[in-house]
Design a protein around this motif. Structure first.
Motif, PDB file in Angstrom:
ATOM      1  N   ARG A 184       7.604  -1.326  -5.896  1.00  0.00           N
ATOM      2  CA  ARG A 184       6.352  -2.015  -6.228  1.00  0.00           C
ATOM      3  C   ARG A 184       5.204  -1.312  -5.517  1.00  0.00           C
ATOM      4  O   ARG A 184       5.238  -1.099  -4.307  1.00  0.00           O
ATOM      5  N   GLN A 185       4.191  -0.945  -6.270  1.00  0.00           N
ATOM      6  CA  GLN A 185       3.015  -0.291  -5.713  1.00  0.00           C
ATOM      7  C   GLN A 185       1.779  -1.103  -6.078  1.00  0.00           C
ATOM      8  O   GLN A 185       1.714  -1.673  -7.177  1.00  0.00           O
ATOM      9  N   SER A 186       0.805  -1.144  -5.183  1.00  0.00           N
ATOM     10  CA  SER A 186      -0.383  -1.947  -5.456  1.00  0.00           C
ATOM     11  C   SER A 186      -1.550  -1.495  -4.589  1.00  0.00           C
ATOM     12  O   SER A 186      -1.368  -0.761  -3.617  1.00  0.00           O
ATOM     13  N   TYR A 187      -2.720  -1.940  -4.970  1.00  0.00           N
ATOM     14  CA  TYR A 187      -3.900  -1.800  -4.118  1.00  0.00           C
ATOM     15  C   TYR A 187      -4.803  -3.003  -4.341  1.00  0.00           C
ATOM     16  O   TYR A 187      -4.793  -3.615  -5.424  1.00  0.00           O
ATOM     17  N   TYR A 189       0.043  -5.359 -13.505  1.00  0.00           N
ATOM     18  CA  TYR A 189      -0.532  -6.699 -13.431  1.00  0.00           C
ATOM     19  C   TYR A 189      -1.793  -6.681 -12.583  1.00  0.00           C
ATOM     20  O   TYR A 189      -1.942  -5.850 -11.669  1.00  0.00           O
ATOM     21  N   LEU A 190      -2.685  -7.616 -12.886  1.00  0.00           N
ATOM     22  CA  LEU A 190      -3.920  -7.779 -12.122  1.00  0.00           C
ATOM     23  C   LEU A 190      -3.995  -9.214 -11.632  1.00  0.00           C
ATOM     24  O   LEU A 190      -4.060 -10.150 -12.432  1.00  0.00           O
ATOM     25  N   ALA A 191      -3.933  -9.398 -10.309  1.00  0.00           N
ATOM     26  CA  ALA A 191      -4.041 -10.727  -9.707  1.00  0.00           C
ATOM     27  C   ALA A 191      -5.464 -10.909  -9.202  1.00  0.00           C
ATOM     28  O   ALA A 191      -5.969 -10.081  -8.419  1.00  0.00           O
ATOM     29  N   LEU A 192      -6.113 -11.967  -9.650  1.00  0.00           N
ATOM     30  CA  LEU A 192      -7.515 -12.214  -9.315  1.00  0.00           C
ATOM     31  C   LEU A 192      -7.658 -13.458  -8.449  1.00  0.00           C
ATOM     32  O   LEU A 192      -6.973 -14.460  -8.675  1.00  0.00           O
ATOM     33  N   GLN A 193      -8.541 -13.377  -7.471  1.00  0.00           N
ATOM     34  CA  GLN A 193      -8.915 -14.547  -6.678  1.00  0.00           C
ATOM     35  C   GLN A 193     -10.302 -14.969  -7.142  1.00  0.00           C
ATOM     36  O   GLN A 193     -11.294 -14.290  -6.876  1.00  0.00           O
ATOM     37  N   VAL A 194     -10.357 -16.081  -7.873  1.00  0.00           N
ATOM     38  CA  VAL A 194     -11.585 -16.503  -8.543  1.00  0.00           C
ATOM     39  C   VAL A 194     -12.140 -17.739  -7.862  1.00  0.00           C
ATOM     40  O   VAL A 194     -11.404 -18.687  -7.549  1.00  0.00           O
ATOM     41  N   SER A 216      -1.310  -4.070  -9.465  1.00  0.00           N
ATOM     42  CA  SER A 216       0.029  -3.679  -9.031  1.00  0.00           C
ATOM     43  C   SER A 216       0.852  -3.142 -10.196  1.00  0.00           C
ATOM     44  O   SER A 216       0.621  -3.478 -11.361  1.00  0.00           O
ATOM     45  N   LYS A 217       1.825  -2.303  -9.835  1.00  0.00           N
ATOM     46  CA  LYS A 217       2.832  -1.836 -10.773  1.00  0.00           C
ATOM     47  C   LYS A 217       4.175  -2.333 -10.272  1.00  0.00           C
ATOM     48  O   LYS A 217       4.588  -2.019  -9.153  1.00  0.00           O
ATOM     49  N   GLU A 218       4.860  -3.147 -11.080  1.00  0.00           N
ATOM     50  CA  GLU A 218       6.116  -3.747 -10.664  1.00  0.00           C
ATOM     51  C   GLU A 218       7.282  -2.780 -10.900  1.00  0.00           C
ATOM     52  O   GLU A 218       7.131  -1.731 -11.526  1.00  0.00           O
ATOM     53  N   ALA A 219       8.436  -3.168 -10.406  1.00  0.00           N
ATOM     54  CA  ALA A 219       9.632  -2.335 -10.577  1.00  0.00           C
ATOM     55  C   ALA A 219      10.028  -2.194 -12.039  1.00  0.00           C
ATOM     56  O   ALA A 219      10.706  -1.241 -12.417  1.00  0.00           O
ATOM     57  N   GLN A 257      -4.378   7.746 -13.189  1.00  0.00           N
ATOM     58  CA  GLN A 257      -5.389   7.357 -12.199  1.00  0.00           C
ATOM     59  C   GLN A 257      -4.833   6.319 -11.229  1.00  0.00           C
ATOM     60  O   GLN A 257      -5.070   6.387 -10.021  1.00  0.00           O
ATOM     61  N   LEU A 258      -4.091   5.362 -11.760  1.00  0.00           N
ATOM     62  CA  LEU A 258      -3.515   4.316 -10.915  1.00  0.00           C
ATOM     63  C   LEU A 258      -2.502   4.898  -9.938  1.00  0.00           C
ATOM     64  O   LEU A 258      -2.450   4.501  -8.769  1.00  0.00           O
ATOM     65  N   ALA A 259      -1.686   5.850 -10.397  1.00  0.00           N
ATOM     66  CA  ALA A 259      -0.731   6.503  -9.499  1.00  0.00           C
ATOM     67  C   ALA A 259      -1.463   7.189  -8.348  1.00  0.00           C
ATOM     68  O   ALA A 259      -1.018   7.143  -7.199  1.00  0.00           O
ATOM     69  N   GLN A 260      -2.613   7.811  -8.661  1.00  0.00           N
ATOM     70  CA  GLN A 260      -3.423   8.458  -7.623  1.00  0.00           C
ATOM     71  C   GLN A 260      -3.990   7.437  -6.648  1.00  0.00           C
ATOM     72  O   GLN A 260      -3.975   7.639  -5.429  1.00  0.00           O
ATOM     73  N   MET A 261      -4.453   6.301  -7.166  1.00  0.00           N
ATOM     74  CA  MET A 261      -5.058   5.268  -6.316  1.00  0.00           C
ATOM     75  C   MET A 261      -4.011   4.592  -5.432  1.00  0.00           C
ATOM     76  O   MET A 261      -4.266   4.290  -4.274  1.00  0.00           O
ATOM     77  N   PHE A 262      -2.819   4.361  -5.984  1.00  0.00           N
ATOM     78  CA  PHE A 262      -1.730   3.828  -5.154  1.00  0.00           C
ATOM     79  C   PHE A 262      -1.408   4.806  -4.024  1.00  0.00           C
ATOM     80  O   PHE A 262      -1.221   4.415  -2.866  1.00  0.00           O
ATOM     81  N   GLY A 263      -1.354   6.088  -4.377  1.00  0.00           N
ATOM     82  CA  GLY A 263      -1.055   7.108  -3.375  1.00  0.00           C
ATOM     83  C   GLY A 263      -2.132   7.226  -2.324  1.00  0.00           C
ATOM     84  O   GLY A 263      -1.837   7.459  -1.141  1.00  0.00           O
TER      85      GLY A 263
END
Length: 388
Positions: free
Chosen positions: A111-114, A162-167, A154-157, A18-24
């Motif tokens: 590196r891929q992310s959304y 990882y999930l980066a949150l702005q709280v 994100s998916k790193e090399a 699912q993540l690969a699809q969302m990055f794409g």
């Protein structure tokens, strides 16, 4: 107050697909929107610049034409438009020619992310509920104690997620006052030299740095060999020519070197966190030099050492930690801090970097070069120190 929190995720195989699809999907929307804006700009450079509202309006017909876009968090596609608009604004505002037009994104990026703005809920000590993904295992979620404003997955090399949150936190937690002030001179052999004589060594991490260096060489050599073989197949017009991606040897080296490089980066960041947290806890006022690090790195003799010391990251951590915990950070002009005697203020002139100790010709006081500079840095900020 906004605070950044980064968690490691452990998605299952279905969620990874699912993540690969969302990055794409994010990459697809970026490239389609950019292609449209490029053609518009080429055909009529004076045409009115499209704003975020116009691009967001196009997402609805896009989803009808390409139903797979519905698998993504809708807010992430809107943020793609936001980033694209900002990239174009930077291009138009730049007068130096250093900022180019936005570029197309490739699926070959390591590196891929959304990024999204939807609600993420804490479902347990080690579980989160992420839009479109459902419940996903993560590292400890104890640090999430405020409202999540934005997130980046994100998916790193290295292959890790990882999930980066702005709280948004309700209020800052101030540390108890110590009524102490300190000046800090940054260096190469020693990361930070304090005006009271304390020195913090620069990050070492030699074992993993050597490993990363070895695998970087292996990666470069294997990639070159793969490029040569692929070119030979193309020149010979082979029936089944090999592509660069068909050589697993260099891709294996790429993954291994990325893991070692990530290990070094994480160790360096951890060391800087420990040093900066200790400084913020001990001192109410911290004074540093306002260095132009980008200019200093143009000196090829020092660039590598400065990058390893991570002066920019060191300053950034001090800035936000002082803001979080109610301490004061002051940046002063570094001019003449190494030339002036901290005892009598006599300027003895420029000194080469190999001179680490010197004696003032006027008052006769013997100085450690770095400690003397740190004392001068602290003196320069006395008029700016706030009363606590």
């Amino acid at each position: 107050m906004l605070k950044g929190i980064k968690l490691k995720l452990y998605p299952n195989h279905t969620q990874q697909d699912q993540l690969a699809q969302m990055f794409g999907n994010d990459r697809f929307v970026w490239n389609r929107m950019l292609d449209m804006m490029n053609k518009r700009y080429q055909n009529n450079p004076d045409s009115k610049f499209l704003g975020k509202f116009q691009l967001d309006y196009l997402l609805k017909p896009f989803k009808k034409e390409y139903p797979f876009l519905k698998n993504s968090d809708s807010s992430s596609l809107q943020i793609v438009n936001e980033f694209l608009i900002q990239a174009w604004r930077n291009f138009f505002k730049d007068k130096t020619g250093k900022v180019g037009k936005p570029r197309f994104h490739s699926r070959k990026y390591l590196r891929q992310s959304y990024t999204g703005k939807s609600n993420i809920k804490v479902a347990g000590k080690r579980y989160l509920k992420v839009p479109k993904l459902g419940y996903i295992k993560s590292s400890k979620t104890d640090a999430i104690k405020g409202k999540i404003k934005r997130y980046t997955l994100s998916k790193e090399a290295t292959g890790n997620y990882y999930l980066a949150l702005q709280v948004e936190l309700p209020e800052a937690k101030t540390l108890p006052k110590t009524n102490k002030q300190v000046g800090i001179d940054v260096g190469v052999a020693d990361l930070a030299i304090l005006s009271n004589g304390v020195k913090y060594q620069s990050f070492n991490g030699s074992y993993f740095k050597n490993k990363a260096r070895v695998w970087q060489r292996k990666y470069s050599r294997r990639r070159h060999q793969a490029q040569v073989l692929a070119a030979q197949d193309k020149n010979r017009k082979a029936l089944f020519p090999r592509s660069l991606d068909s050589f697993n040897n260099w891709q294996k080296a790429q993954t291994i070197k990325a893991k070692y490089q990530a290990k070094v980066a994480n160790q360096r960041k951890d060391y800087l966190h420990k040093v900066t947290t200790e400084l913020v806890k001990k001192y109410d006022v911290i004074v540093i030099e306002d260095l132009k690090i980008k200019n200093l790195q143009q000196n090829h003799h020092l660039a590598k050492s400065i990058a390893n010391a991570s002066w920019r990251m060191f300053r950034t951590m001090l800035e936000y930690k002082c803001k979080w915990y109610g301490k004061q950070l002051i940046a002063v002009d570094p001019k003449n801090t190494s030339r002036i005697c901290s005892n009598c203020n006599y300027n003895s002139g420029e000194k080469t970097l190999d001179i680490r100790e010197w004696t003032c010709p006027k008052c006769g006081v013997h100085h450690d070069r770095d400690i003397n500079a740190a004392v001068n840095i602290l003196k320069k900020a006395q008029s700016q120190v706030q009363c606590f």
